[in-house]
Design an enzyme around this catalytic site. Structure first.
Site, PDB file in Angstrom:
ATOM      1  N   CYS A 126      42.141  69.399 -65.420  1.00 41.46           N
ATOM      2  CA  CYS A 126      40.930  70.184 -65.719  1.00 41.46           C
ATOM      3  C   CYS A 126      39.753  69.281 -66.098  1.00 41.46           C
ATOM      4  O   CYS A 126      38.653  69.430 -65.566  1.00 41.46           O
ATOM      5  CB  CYS A 126      41.202  71.209 -66.823  1.00 41.46           C
ATOM      6  SG  CYS A 126      42.221  72.563 -66.219  1.00 41.46           S
ATOM      7  N   HIS A 141      37.823  77.023 -69.774  1.00 44.41           N
ATOM      8  CA  HIS A 141      39.268  77.156 -69.970  1.00 44.41           C
ATOM      9  C   HIS A 141      39.597  78.569 -70.422  1.00 44.41           C
ATOM     10  O   HIS A 141      38.877  79.144 -71.245  1.00 44.41           O
ATOM     11  CB  HIS A 141      39.753  76.160 -71.037  1.00 44.41           C
ATOM     12  CG  HIS A 141      40.295  74.884 -70.475  1.00 44.41           C
ATOM     13  ND1 HIS A 141      39.757  73.656 -70.776  1.00 44.41           N
ATOM     14  CD2 HIS A 141      41.342  74.642 -69.632  1.00 44.41           C
ATOM     15  CE1 HIS A 141      40.455  72.710 -70.138  1.00 44.41           C
ATOM     16  NE2 HIS A 141      41.412  73.287 -69.443  1.00 44.41           N
ATOM     17  N   GLU A 150      33.396  74.461 -71.655  1.00 41.93           N
ATOM     18  CA  GLU A 150      33.466  73.025 -71.941  1.00 41.93           C
ATOM     19  C   GLU A 150      32.076  72.377 -71.938  1.00 41.93           C
ATOM     20  O   GLU A 150      31.262  72.639 -71.069  1.00 41.93           O
ATOM     21  CB  GLU A 150      34.358  72.318 -70.915  1.00 41.93           C
ATOM     22  CG  GLU A 150      35.806  72.797 -70.913  1.00 41.93           C
ATOM     23  CD  GLU A 150      36.576  72.439 -72.181  1.00 41.93           C
ATOM     24  OE1 GLU A 150      36.098  71.586 -72.970  1.00 41.93           O
ATOM     25  OE2 GLU A 150      37.664  73.023 -72.376  1.00 41.93           O
TER      26      GLU A 150
HETATM   27  N1  PCA Z   1      44.940  73.662 -66.460  1.00 40.79           N
HETATM   28  C1  PCA Z   1      45.233  72.255 -66.473  1.00 40.79           C
HETATM   29  C2  PCA Z   1      45.116  71.802 -65.067  1.00 40.79           C
HETATM   30  C3  PCA Z   1      45.157  73.024 -64.235  1.00 40.79           C
HETATM   31  C4  PCA Z   1      44.933  74.119 -65.188  1.00 40.79           C
HETATM   32  O1  PCA Z   1      44.765  75.319 -64.891  1.00 40.79           O
HETATM   33  C5  PCA Z   1      44.387  71.484 -67.499  1.00 40.79           C
HETATM   34  O2  PCA Z   1      43.926  72.076 -68.499  1.00 40.79           O
HETATM   35  O3  PCA Z   1      44.157  70.299 -67.295  1.00 40.79           O
END
Ligand code: PCA
Length: 214
Positions: free
Chosen positions: A141, A165, A78
């Site tokens: 996240c 991610h 990100e």
């Molecule tokens: N993914 C979520 C929150 C916790 C996770 O593992 C997200 O992408 O916001």
């Protein structure tokens, strides 16, 4: 050098969260740096408070938070976190903030301050699909990445960090039509390479075209 790596608890009806499964499998040391792992709850604010305490206690040089992005096919590093919570589903404690700022005294957005392009390049060179993402969403996240970069801005100015991610792992998509997944060992390998790249490169010196058209 110390690297703090976090993963999330399962949420949204899933039995596992591949982020913490992958983080748990990391070695104790990567490129001579000590790896400290931490599981954080998928809960607004509590996740940032736990992260803050872990940074305070462990004094890491680099912090990489990791989360599940069900539906993405590749590893995404990100670039930016925005100062907004806009939850489509409730978190694990029933909170569902809609259009609320995360910190009223924070910037509208913060950029990652690790070499995100070098990280993506290193993962790709190992044959694992990876890209830069320009949105971490508006759920927990983005929330924890924003919290991390806010804490760096306000009190941990020597720390560097971002958020990564990761896709579902195969066992999560058996009953999901057409959902992409990635083998857990590949996700762990990608995280290890990303951490290595963050340790080896102080700034994002490499200019490679990893942007998007729309
Ligand atoms: N993914 C979520 C929150 C916790 C996770 O593992 C997200 O992408 O916001």
């Amino acid at each position: 050098m110390k690297v703090l790596v976090t993963g999330f608890t399962p949420f949204g009806g899933e039995a596992i969260n591949p982020s913490f499964e992958a983080v748990k499998a990391l070695p104790d040391k990567i490129s001579e740096a000590e790896i400290i792992i931490l599981e954080v709850p998928t809960v607004f604010h509590e996740s940032i408070e736990i992260l803050d305490r872990a940074i305070e206690m462990n004094k890491p040089d680099i912090v990489i938070c990791v989360g599940q992005a069900g539906g993405r096919f590749d590893i995404t590093v990100e670039r930016v976190a925005i100062n907004i919570d806009d939850a489509r589903i409730a978190d694990n404690k029933g909170n569902q903030p809609i259009d609320e700022p995360i910190f009223s005294d924070g910037q509208p957005a913060y950029f990652a301050n690790v070499p995100i392009k070098a990280m993506v390049k290193k993962i790709r060179e190992a044959g694992i699909p990876a890209s830069i993402s320009n949105t971490a969403g508006t759920f927990v996240c983005n929330h924890i990445m924003y919290g991390l970069m806010y804490l760096i801005d306000k009190k941990y100015s020597n720390v560097r960090g971002t958020f990564i991610h990761v896709p579902y792992i195969p066992e999560q998509v058996v009953d999901k039509y057409n959902a992409p997944s990635m083998e857990l060992s590949l996700i762990t390998k990608a995280l290890k390479l990303a951490i290595q790249a963050a340790i080896e490169n102080n700034t994002d010196a490499i200019k490679v075209p990893l942007g998007t058209l729309c």
